[in-house]
Design an enzyme around this catalytic site. Structure first.
Site, PDB file in Angstrom:
ATOM      1  N   LYS A 162      36.880  64.285  57.692  1.00 52.20           N
ATOM      2  CA  LYS A 162      35.557  64.724  57.239  1.00 52.20           C
ATOM      3  C   LYS A 162      34.517  64.673  58.378  1.00 52.20           C
ATOM      4  O   LYS A 162      34.744  64.036  59.414  1.00 52.20           O
ATOM      5  CB  LYS A 162      35.123  63.857  56.053  1.00 52.20           C
ATOM      6  CG  LYS A 162      36.038  64.019  54.827  1.00 52.20           C
ATOM      7  CD  LYS A 162      35.536  63.227  53.624  1.00 52.20           C
ATOM      8  CE  LYS A 162      36.445  63.433  52.420  1.00 52.20           C
ATOM      9  NZ  LYS A 162      35.946  62.701  51.219  1.00 52.20           N
ATOM     10  N   PHE A 197      26.836  63.317  42.146  1.00 55.04           N
ATOM     11  CA  PHE A 197      26.858  63.283  43.609  1.00 55.04           C
ATOM     12  C   PHE A 197      27.277  64.622  44.235  1.00 55.04           C
ATOM     13  O   PHE A 197      27.421  64.727  45.450  1.00 55.04           O
ATOM     14  CB  PHE A 197      27.786  62.167  44.100  1.00 55.04           C
ATOM     15  CG  PHE A 197      29.214  62.282  43.606  1.00 55.04           C
ATOM     16  CD1 PHE A 197      30.124  63.120  44.236  1.00 55.04           C
ATOM     17  CD2 PHE A 197      29.635  61.542  42.511  1.00 55.04           C
ATOM     18  CE1 PHE A 197      31.431  63.223  43.787  1.00 55.04           C
ATOM     19  CE2 PHE A 197      30.950  61.637  42.053  1.00 55.04           C
ATOM     20  CZ  PHE A 197      31.846  62.488  42.698  1.00 55.04           C
ATOM     21  N   ARG A 243      47.902  58.879  50.074  1.00 54.04           N
ATOM     22  CA  ARG A 243      46.781  58.211  49.392  1.00 54.04           C
ATOM     23  C   ARG A 243      46.793  56.711  49.698  1.00 54.04           C
ATOM     24  O   ARG A 243      45.745  56.080  49.822  1.00 54.04           O
ATOM     25  CB  ARG A 243      46.854  58.452  47.872  1.00 54.04           C
ATOM     26  CG  ARG A 243      46.699  59.913  47.452  1.00 54.04           C
ATOM     27  CD  ARG A 243      45.285  60.434  47.501  1.00 54.04           C
ATOM     28  NE  ARG A 243      44.407  59.746  46.588  1.00 54.04           N
ATOM     29  CZ  ARG A 243      43.194  60.201  46.233  1.00 54.04           C
ATOM     30  NH1 ARG A 243      42.756  61.359  46.733  1.00 54.04           N
ATOM     31  NH2 ARG A 243      42.443  59.539  45.422  1.00 54.04           N
ATOM     32  N   THR A 279      38.756  55.247  47.555  1.00 54.65           N
ATOM     33  CA  THR A 279      37.632  56.152  47.829  1.00 54.65           C
ATOM     34  C   THR A 279      36.462  55.402  48.466  1.00 54.65           C
ATOM     35  O   THR A 279      35.843  55.890  49.413  1.00 54.65           O
ATOM     36  CB  THR A 279      37.161  56.801  46.500  1.00 54.65           C
ATOM     37  OG1 THR A 279      38.307  57.368  45.847  1.00 54.65           O
ATOM     38  CG2 THR A 279      36.139  57.896  46.760  1.00 54.65           C
ATOM     39  N   ARG A 289      40.443  54.560  55.628  1.00 60.68           N
ATOM     40  CA  ARG A 289      39.052  54.427  55.184  1.00 60.68           C
ATOM     41  C   ARG A 289      38.478  53.059  55.531  1.00 60.68           C
ATOM     42  O   ARG A 289      37.303  52.936  55.869  1.00 60.68           O
ATOM     43  CB  ARG A 289      38.952  54.742  53.693  1.00 60.68           C
ATOM     44  CG  ARG A 289      38.960  56.251  53.439  1.00 60.68           C
ATOM     45  CD  ARG A 289      39.093  56.576  51.988  1.00 60.68           C
ATOM     46  NE  ARG A 289      38.852  57.993  51.703  1.00 60.68           N
ATOM     47  CZ  ARG A 289      39.250  58.608  50.600  1.00 60.68           C
ATOM     48  NH1 ARG A 289      39.916  57.929  49.669  1.00 60.68           N
ATOM     49  NH2 ARG A 289      39.002  59.883  50.414  1.00 60.68           N
ATOM     50  N   ASN A 304      33.317  59.029  53.609  1.00 58.54           N
ATOM     51  CA  ASN A 304      34.510  58.188  53.667  1.00 58.54           C
ATOM     52  C   ASN A 304      35.643  58.726  54.534  1.00 58.54           C
ATOM     53  O   ASN A 304      36.817  58.485  54.275  1.00 58.54           O
ATOM     54  CB  ASN A 304      34.993  57.861  52.246  1.00 58.54           C
ATOM     55  CG  ASN A 304      35.325  59.097  51.455  1.00 58.54           C
ATOM     56  OD1 ASN A 304      35.241  60.204  51.965  1.00 58.54           O
ATOM     57  ND2 ASN A 304      35.725  58.913  50.208  1.00 58.54           N
ATOM     58  N   HIS A 353      39.976  63.060  53.584  1.00 57.33           N
ATOM     59  CA  HIS A 353      40.383  63.530  52.262  1.00 57.33           C
ATOM     60  C   HIS A 353      41.901  63.522  52.175  1.00 57.33           C
ATOM     61  O   HIS A 353      42.578  63.792  53.162  1.00 57.33           O
ATOM     62  CB  HIS A 353      39.892  64.973  52.039  1.00 57.33           C
ATOM     63  CG  HIS A 353      40.584  65.681  50.917  1.00 57.33           C
ATOM     64  ND1 HIS A 353      40.231  65.483  49.606  1.00 57.33           N
ATOM     65  CD2 HIS A 353      41.636  66.527  50.895  1.00 57.33           C
ATOM     66  CE1 HIS A 353      41.031  66.211  48.820  1.00 57.33           C
ATOM     67  NE2 HIS A 353      41.881  66.855  49.584  1.00 57.33           N
TER      68      HIS A 353
HETATM   69  P1  GTP Z   1      38.903  62.959  48.321  1.00 59.39           P
HETATM   70  O1  GTP Z   1      40.194  62.649  49.006  1.00 59.39           O
HETATM   71  O2  GTP Z   1      37.825  63.381  49.290  1.00 59.39           O
HETATM   72  O3  GTP Z   1      39.077  63.950  47.197  1.00 59.39           O
HETATM   73  O4  GTP Z   1      38.406  61.575  47.714  1.00 59.39           O
HETATM   74  P2  GTP Z   1      38.997  60.790  46.456  1.00 59.39           P
HETATM   75  O5  GTP Z   1      40.081  61.593  45.799  1.00 59.39           O
HETATM   76  O6  GTP Z   1      39.347  59.426  46.917  1.00 59.39           O
HETATM   77  O7  GTP Z   1      37.720  60.702  45.514  1.00 59.39           O
HETATM   78  P3  GTP Z   1      37.160  61.789  44.493  1.00 59.39           P
HETATM   79  O8  GTP Z   1      38.030  63.006  44.483  1.00 59.39           O
HETATM   80  O9  GTP Z   1      36.901  61.091  43.219  1.00 59.39           O
HETATM   81  O10 GTP Z   1      35.751  62.146  45.140  1.00 59.39           O
HETATM   82  C1  GTP Z   1      35.656  63.159  46.138  1.00 59.39           C
HETATM   83  C2  GTP Z   1      34.678  62.725  47.184  1.00 59.39           C
HETATM   84  O11 GTP Z   1      33.373  62.716  46.631  1.00 59.39           O
HETATM   85  C3  GTP Z   1      34.858  61.307  47.713  1.00 59.39           C
HETATM   86  O12 GTP Z   1      35.837  61.196  48.698  1.00 59.39           O
HETATM   87  C4  GTP Z   1      33.497  61.011  48.268  1.00 59.39           C
HETATM   88  O13 GTP Z   1      33.322  61.646  49.539  1.00 59.39           O
HETATM   89  C5  GTP Z   1      32.601  61.704  47.244  1.00 59.39           C
HETATM   90  N1  GTP Z   1      32.161  60.768  46.213  1.00 59.39           N
HETATM   91  C6  GTP Z   1      32.864  60.216  45.200  1.00 59.39           C
HETATM   92  N2  GTP Z   1      32.121  59.408  44.444  1.00 59.39           N
HETATM   93  C7  GTP Z   1      30.875  59.440  45.004  1.00 59.39           C
HETATM   94  C8  GTP Z   1      29.631  58.815  44.689  1.00 59.39           C
HETATM   95  O14 GTP Z   1      29.508  58.058  43.725  1.00 59.39           O
HETATM   96  N3  GTP Z   1      28.581  59.108  45.520  1.00 59.39           N
HETATM   97  C9  GTP Z   1      28.689  59.952  46.583  1.00 59.39           C
HETATM   98  N4  GTP Z   1      27.617  60.207  47.351  1.00 59.39           N
HETATM   99  N5  GTP Z   1      29.838  60.555  46.901  1.00 59.39           N
HETATM  100  C10 GTP Z   1      30.916  60.311  46.126  1.00 59.39           C
HETATM  101 MG    MG Z   2      39.876  63.613  45.287  1.00 56.24          MG
END
Ligand code: GTP
Ligand code: MG
Length: 145
Positions: A17, A65, A93, A99, A110, A120, A123
């Site tokens: 990212k 968000f 993962r 996350t 991470r 973070n 992805h």
């Molecule tokens: P990805 O691998 O990026 O898809 O992350 P993830 O699968 O671990 O988490 P998820 O798909 O639930 O969320 C996608 C992305 O949204 C996260 O990786 C974060 O960058 C962002 N995100 C998730 N929750 C929050 C939040 O509460 N606040 C903010 N600002 N960003 C969030």
């Molecule tokens: Mg995700």
């Protein structure tokens, strides 16, 4: 045995990212990924427009968000890659960690490279189906091996 093998994924999609790219962590992160046994089958540096970032994370459209996420993901260059390994989606993962980096296990990408829940570092696809969709979003057939 055969049924189980068939269900197991061997490809996932990842993106370094904009935060991690800007911090100069791309090389160290790719090194960790390769040392964990993943092989690259596609790799590129690019950047996402707000429109494209919004499309990529469309599943989160209704979340509070979402706008912040789109703004962050379109802020600067990223590195996109397709990775191959047995059980790729689940193993990757595990390698990237939770996350929220504050909750990520030590030694995960991470934990080592991410600053916050929003920013973070990396992805990882969450299912075989999404791994395919996300790979197709970024890479043509000519761009993969
Ligand atoms: P990805 O691998 O990026 O898809 O992350 P993830 O699968 O671990 O988490 P998820 O798909 O639930 O969320 C996608 C992305 O949204 C996260 O990786 C974060 O960058 C962002 N995100 C998730 N929750 C929050 C939040 O509460 N606040 C903010 N600002 N960003 C969030
Ligand atoms: Mg995700």
């Amino acid at each position: 045995m055969h049924a189980k093998r068939k269900q197991m994924s061997n490809r996932t999609f990842t993106m370094i990212k904009p935060d991690a790219f800007a911090n100069g962590y791309s090389g160290a992160i790719l090194d960790m990924i390769l040392k964990a046994g993943f092989r690259l089958t596609a790799l590129k540096m690019t950047s996402l427009s707000a429109g494209k970032a919004g499309e990529f994370y469309a599943i989160h459209r209704a979340r509070p968000f979402y706008n912040e996420l789109v703004e962050f993901m379109s802020r600067g260059p990223i590195v996109a890659a397709i990775l191959e390994k047995e059980n790729a989606v689940a193993d990757f993962r595990k390698l990237i960690g939770a996350t929220d980096p504050a909750k990520a296990d030590s030694g995960t990408i991470r934990k080592l490279f991410a600053a916050s829940l929003g920013e973070n570092a990396i992805h990882g696809s969450d299912s075989d189906e999404n791994a395919r969709t996300e790979s197709d979003f970024f890479f043509s057939n000519l761009e993969r091996i």
